[in-house]
Design a protein around this motif. Structure first.
Motif, PDB file in Angstrom:
ATOM      1  N   PRO A 179       0.880  -1.404   0.098  1.00  0.00           N
ATOM      2  CA  PRO A 179      -0.158  -0.015  -0.103  1.00  0.00           C
ATOM      3  C   PRO A 179       0.922   1.236   0.080  1.00  0.00           C
ATOM      4  O   PRO A 179       2.182   1.233   0.289  1.00  0.00           O
ATOM      5  CB  PRO A 179      -0.830  -0.206   1.341  1.00  0.00           C
ATOM      6  CG  PRO A 179       0.103  -0.922   2.023  1.00  0.00           C
ATOM      7  CD  PRO A 179       0.882  -1.942   1.307  1.00  0.00           C
ATOM      8  N   PRO A 180       0.337   2.497  -0.211  1.00  0.00           N
ATOM      9  CA  PRO A 180       1.106   3.622  -0.451  1.00  0.00           C
ATOM     10  C   PRO A 180       1.773   4.033   1.065  1.00  0.00           C
ATOM     11  O   PRO A 180       2.884   4.600   1.080  1.00  0.00           O
ATOM     12  CB  PRO A 180       0.005   4.603  -0.766  1.00  0.00           C
ATOM     13  CG  PRO A 180      -1.230   3.919  -1.255  1.00  0.00           C
ATOM     14  CD  PRO A 180      -1.180   2.782  -0.653  1.00  0.00           C
ATOM     15  N   TYR A 181       1.227   3.597   2.088  1.00  0.00           N
ATOM     16  CA  TYR A 181       1.807   3.894   3.164  1.00  0.00           C
ATOM     17  C   TYR A 181       3.050   2.763   3.824  1.00  0.00           C
ATOM     18  O   TYR A 181       3.494   3.092   4.817  1.00  0.00           O
ATOM     19  CB  TYR A 181       0.711   3.963   4.625  1.00  0.00           C
ATOM     20  CG  TYR A 181      -0.269   2.745   4.492  1.00  0.00           C
ATOM     21  CD1 TYR A 181       0.125   1.781   5.077  1.00  0.00           C
ATOM     22  CD2 TYR A 181      -1.221   2.833   3.888  1.00  0.00           C
ATOM     23  CE1 TYR A 181      -0.806   0.291   5.177  1.00  0.00           C
ATOM     24  CE2 TYR A 181      -2.307   1.822   3.957  1.00  0.00           C
ATOM     25  CZ  TYR A 181      -1.860   0.634   4.564  1.00  0.00           C
ATOM     26  OH  TYR A 181      -2.962  -0.475   4.548  1.00  0.00           O
ATOM     27  N   GLY A 182       3.219   1.952   3.004  1.00  0.00           N
ATOM     28  CA  GLY A 182       4.431   1.015   3.487  1.00  0.00           C
ATOM     29  C   GLY A 182       3.876  -0.198   3.894  1.00  0.00           C
ATOM     30  O   GLY A 182       2.351  -0.434   4.392  1.00  0.00           O
ATOM     31  N   ASN A 201       2.132  -4.005   8.785  1.00  0.00           N
ATOM     32  CA  ASN A 201       2.596  -2.815   8.831  1.00  0.00           C
ATOM     33  C   ASN A 201       3.843  -2.604   9.612  1.00  0.00           C
ATOM     34  O   ASN A 201       3.724  -2.707  10.959  1.00  0.00           O
ATOM     35  CB  ASN A 201       1.453  -2.024   9.483  1.00  0.00           C
ATOM     36  CG  ASN A 201       1.203  -0.613   9.258  1.00  0.00           C
ATOM     37  OD1 ASN A 201       2.575  -0.110   9.353  1.00  0.00           O
ATOM     38  ND2 ASN A 201       0.071  -0.113   9.258  1.00  0.00           N
ATOM     39  N   PRO A 202       5.021  -1.930   9.102  1.00  0.00           N
ATOM     40  CA  PRO A 202       6.148  -1.785  10.153  1.00  0.00           C
ATOM     41  C   PRO A 202       5.903  -0.790  11.246  1.00  0.00           C
ATOM     42  O   PRO A 202       6.484  -0.745  11.986  1.00  0.00           O
ATOM     43  CB  PRO A 202       6.966  -1.197   9.106  1.00  0.00           C
ATOM     44  CG  PRO A 202       6.141  -0.627   7.896  1.00  0.00           C
ATOM     45  CD  PRO A 202       4.982  -1.694   7.844  1.00  0.00           C
ATOM     46  N   ALA A 203       4.836   0.025  11.022  1.00  0.00           N
ATOM     47  CA  ALA A 203       4.467   1.035  12.034  1.00  0.00           C
ATOM     48  C   ALA A 203       3.748   0.632  13.429  1.00  0.00           C
ATOM     49  O   ALA A 203       3.668   1.229  14.303  1.00  0.00           O
ATOM     50  CB  ALA A 203       3.818   2.273  11.375  1.00  0.00           C
ATOM     51  N   TRP A 204       3.019  -0.430  13.008  1.00  0.00           N
ATOM     52  CA  TRP A 204       2.069  -0.967  13.913  1.00  0.00           C
ATOM     53  C   TRP A 204       2.849  -2.297  14.610  1.00  0.00           C
ATOM     54  O   TRP A 204       2.834  -3.412  14.229  1.00  0.00           O
ATOM     55  CB  TRP A 204       0.961  -1.562  13.397  1.00  0.00           C
ATOM     56  CG  TRP A 204       0.188  -0.586  12.850  1.00  0.00           C
ATOM     57  CD1 TRP A 204       0.507   0.741  12.309  1.00  0.00           C
ATOM     58  CD2 TRP A 204      -1.471  -0.668  12.869  1.00  0.00           C
ATOM     59  NE1 TRP A 204      -0.686   1.279  12.243  1.00  0.00           N
ATOM     60  CE2 TRP A 204      -1.863   0.810  12.273  1.00  0.00           C
ATOM     61  CE3 TRP A 204      -2.340  -1.386  13.120  1.00  0.00           C
ATOM     62  CZ2 TRP A 204      -3.275   1.081  12.040  1.00  0.00           C
ATOM     63  CZ3 TRP A 204      -4.068  -1.176  13.006  1.00  0.00           C
ATOM     64  CH2 TRP A 204      -4.253   0.087  12.252  1.00  0.00           C
ATOM     65  N   ALA A 205       3.175  -2.185  15.990  1.00  0.00           N
ATOM     66  CA  ALA A 205       3.819  -3.071  16.586  1.00  0.00           C
ATOM     67  C   ALA A 205       2.906  -4.159  17.176  1.00  0.00           C
ATOM     68  O   ALA A 205       1.847  -3.830  17.526  1.00  0.00           O
ATOM     69  CB  ALA A 205       4.531  -2.240  17.963  1.00  0.00           C
TER      70      ALA A 205
END
Length: 216
Positions: A179-182, A201-205
């Protein structure tokens, strides 16, 4: 005017003067108590004329105070979801997808419903007719603009899980892509059409218990 009448009039005037003075003092004390309650109590510190409670400032309570009161009541409610229940047509077919595809272990099952203990909530798969009867809905409502999601801890986990879900009755809605957000994500429909997003999702731990924390 006779002397007695003069004395009586003077006494009345004196009483009225003292009464007015005490009334003013009492009003100042009352306003100070209300202001102290507002500034140091449960109400947020904002200009006093805007925040005096109903009993301090009469019936003209400001819209801002009413809005804050409603917001506090809403915020006091625990922010959690207890159960997600999906209506299904065939219990065995659904069980194959969730128990064998995802690998989730049922904690309860009978002839019409299966419950799975998740991390903080319970997922239920219930025969659609029984669920509709329980809700007192005459027929299912058609809405495809909803999805559930299962986040995985590694990017390499997305495609293998999607493949396993397909092997156990799932249908691809969207192949895995970035997706656009990675990150990486794809969509699978369960045998009854309920959409599942399988995502990394790399930002969601994700902690050891599977709890996901929102992140940007």
């Amino acid at each position: 005017m006779q002397c007695g009448q003069v004395r009586q009039a003077f006494a009345v005037k004196t009483a009225l003067d003292f009464g007015l003075a005490f009334a003013k003092a009492d009003l100042l004390w009352y306003k100070f108590a209300c202001l102290k309650q507002v500034r140091f109590g449960a109400v947020s510190p904002v200009p006093a004329k805007r925040v005096l409670p109903l009993h301090c400032n009469g019936p003209r309570l400001s819209q801002r105070v009413q809005s804050r009161a409603r917001q506090k009541k809403v915020m006091a409610m625990q922010q959690q979801i207890s159960i997600i229940t999906l209506g299904i047509k065939d219990l065995c077919r659904s069980r194959n997808f969730y128990a064998n595809g995802f690998g989730w272990v049922p904690i309860f099952e009978n002839a019409e419903i299966i419950f799975y203990q998740m991390n903080g909530l319970v997922l239920g798969t219930w025969l659609e007719d029984a669920l509709l009867t329980d809700m007192k809905r005459p027929a299912p409502t058609a809405s495809s603009a909803s999805s559930l999601a299962h986040n995985v801890p590694k990017i390499d986990d997305v495609k293998p899980l999607m493949a396993r879900l397909i092997d156990h009755g799932g249908k691809v809605l969207r192949p895995a892509d970035a997706p656009p957000y990675g990150g990486l994500r794809g969509y699978i429909a369960d045998p009854d059409g309920h959409a599942w997003e399988i995502a990394w999702n790399p930002a969601w731990a994700i902690d050891d218990k599977g709890h996901v924390t929102f992140g940007l």
